[in-house]
Scaffold this motif. Sequence first.
Motif, PDB file in Angstrom:
ATOM      1  N   LEU A 151       0.814  -1.212   0.043  1.00 50.93           N
ATOM      2  CA  LEU A 151       0.037  -0.033  -0.192  1.00 50.93           C
ATOM      3  C   LEU A 151       0.793   1.194  -0.093  1.00 50.93           C
ATOM      4  CD1 LEU A 151      -2.723  -0.925   2.786  1.00 50.93           C
ATOM      5  CD2 LEU A 151      -3.160  -0.726   0.207  1.00 50.93           C
ATOM      6  N   ASP A 152       0.420   2.249  -0.553  1.00 50.15           N
ATOM      7  CA  ASP A 152       0.819   3.566  -0.373  1.00 50.15           C
ATOM      8  C   ASP A 152       1.138   4.022   0.784  1.00 50.15           C
ATOM      9  OD1 ASP A 152       1.281   3.593  -3.219  1.00 50.15           O
ATOM     10  OD2 ASP A 152      -0.094   5.068  -3.698  1.00 50.15           O
ATOM     11  N   ASP A 153       2.191   4.864   1.269  1.00 46.60           N
ATOM     12  CA  ASP A 153       2.232   5.462   2.646  1.00 46.60           C
ATOM     13  C   ASP A 153       3.146   6.594   2.378  1.00 46.60           C
ATOM     14  OD1 ASP A 153       2.251   5.834   5.204  1.00 46.60           O
ATOM     15  OD2 ASP A 153       3.631   4.168   5.764  1.00 46.60           O
ATOM     16  N   PRO A 154       2.501   7.731   2.311  1.00 51.68           N
ATOM     17  CA  PRO A 154       1.174   8.031   2.811  1.00 51.68           C
ATOM     18  C   PRO A 154       0.101   7.726   1.415  1.00 51.68           C
ATOM     19  CG  PRO A 154       2.222  10.024   2.354  1.00 51.68           C
ATOM     20  CD  PRO A 154       3.098   9.032   2.273  1.00 51.68           C
ATOM     21  N   GLN A 155      -1.132   7.535   1.849  1.00 51.07           N
ATOM     22  CA  GLN A 155      -2.080   7.199   1.021  1.00 51.07           C
ATOM     23  C   GLN A 155      -2.410   8.881  -0.019  1.00 51.07           C
ATOM     24  OE1 GLN A 155      -4.360   4.662  -0.067  1.00 51.07           O
ATOM     25  NE2 GLN A 155      -2.429   3.811   0.509  1.00 51.07           N
ATOM     26  N   PRO A 156      -2.346   8.674  -1.287  1.00 47.92           N
ATOM     27  CA  PRO A 156      -2.565   9.915  -1.898  1.00 47.92           C
ATOM     28  C   PRO A 156      -4.224  10.450  -1.910  1.00 47.92           C
ATOM     29  CG  PRO A 156      -2.764   8.055  -3.474  1.00 47.92           C
ATOM     30  CD  PRO A 156      -2.229   7.382  -2.317  1.00 47.92           C
ATOM     31  N   PRO A 157      -4.470  11.649  -2.241  1.00 47.47           N
ATOM     32  CA  PRO A 157      -5.874  12.141  -2.194  1.00 47.47           C
ATOM     33  C   PRO A 157      -6.614  11.320  -3.054  1.00 47.47           C
ATOM     34  CG  PRO A 157      -4.339  13.943  -2.294  1.00 47.47           C
ATOM     35  CD  PRO A 157      -3.512  12.760  -2.708  1.00 47.47           C
ATOM     36  N   ALA A 158      -7.891  11.025  -2.685  1.00 50.98           N
ATOM     37  CA  ALA A 158      -8.833  10.329  -3.668  1.00 50.98           C
ATOM     38  C   ALA A 158      -9.219  10.764  -4.771  1.00 50.98           C
ATOM     39  CB  ALA A 158      -9.891   9.765  -2.623  1.00 50.98           C
ATOM     40  N   LYS A 159      -9.252  10.476  -6.042  1.00 53.36           N
ATOM     41  CA  LYS A 159      -9.464  10.984  -7.377  1.00 53.36           C
ATOM     42  C   LYS A 159      -9.713  10.004  -8.108  1.00 53.36           C
ATOM     43  CE  LYS A 159      -4.690  11.653  -8.807  1.00 53.36           C
ATOM     44  NZ  LYS A 159      -3.744  12.352  -9.192  1.00 53.36           N
ATOM     45  N   THR A 160     -10.369  10.239  -9.331  1.00 47.16           N
ATOM     46  CA  THR A 160     -10.634   9.300 -10.440  1.00 47.16           C
ATOM     47  C   THR A 160      -9.527   9.643 -11.656  1.00 47.16           C
ATOM     48  OG1 THR A 160     -12.209  10.867 -11.383  1.00 47.16           O
ATOM     49  CG2 THR A 160     -13.109   9.209 -10.078  1.00 47.16           C
ATOM     50  N   ALA A 161      -9.508   8.576 -12.250  1.00 49.95           N
ATOM     51  CA  ALA A 161      -8.700   8.588 -13.299  1.00 49.95           C
ATOM     52  C   ALA A 161      -8.937   9.646 -14.387  1.00 49.95           C
ATOM     53  CB  ALA A 161      -8.309   7.114 -14.086  1.00 49.95           C
TER      54      ALA A 161
END
Length: 248
Positions: A151-161
């Motif tokens: 998993l990414d750490d930190p997580q990126p901001p949620a967004k659509t492709a």
Amino acid sequence: MILRMIGLTAAALALVGCASGPRFPRERYARALAAAPGAAQPSRIVAREIEFLKAAEAQGHYAAAREFAAPQASALTSTGETAATTWGSALDDQEEVGPWSPTIVWMSCDGRLAVSEGRFENRQKLVGSYLTVWQRDRKGDYEWLHNAAALDDPQPPAKTAPGDPGPGAIVVPGLVSIDGNVTDCKIGEAGALPAEPGYKQVLSPDQTLAWRWAYIGDTRIFEVHALTDGEWKRVIEKRWPANVGEGN
């Protein structure tokens, strides 16, 4: 872990150069997209991943992982290398699958070994990256040999492709297109790739593509080396802390 999917965008199926990462000569992309029978075709790895993901959705995660695994397949997890037969038994076939898709494929000239790098989203909507090594069996089908994910750490901001066509499409952050690459076909003056102390290595039968991994301290290290432009180049490198989850 072997990752999960519910759909694939049209953009993800296009084997074109990524906006990020190294650039390679146009003729290599021409070979990567070649349709001649027996030629190295990264598009076959993309197609195989789609088959695998559809099977995971229809049959369950464990059943699909077992069906598509090579006899000696293993998962390279945060706790060490685990045989697929042992690791896969912990998967839950009743759980909903999440989306994933390759972004880069490297294939040996003879087409017998390939590595895909991609992005995934788990059922908790967390995202990360994965690597899968594929080998061609005697029937000409591709089976997964090794798999690693984090998993990414930190997580990126949620967004659509970009260009998201709507419901059913993959919305994994970082997914733009699939970059298909084929190695050089002759070793020439480059010679064989030297071994790296402390690493395990899988070399393609034609010795043009190498997959390496190591557990050093609390770090998992993964590398892909390709014979390209007449020399060996490290084309993929991942360093993941061992305590970062695989994305269940």
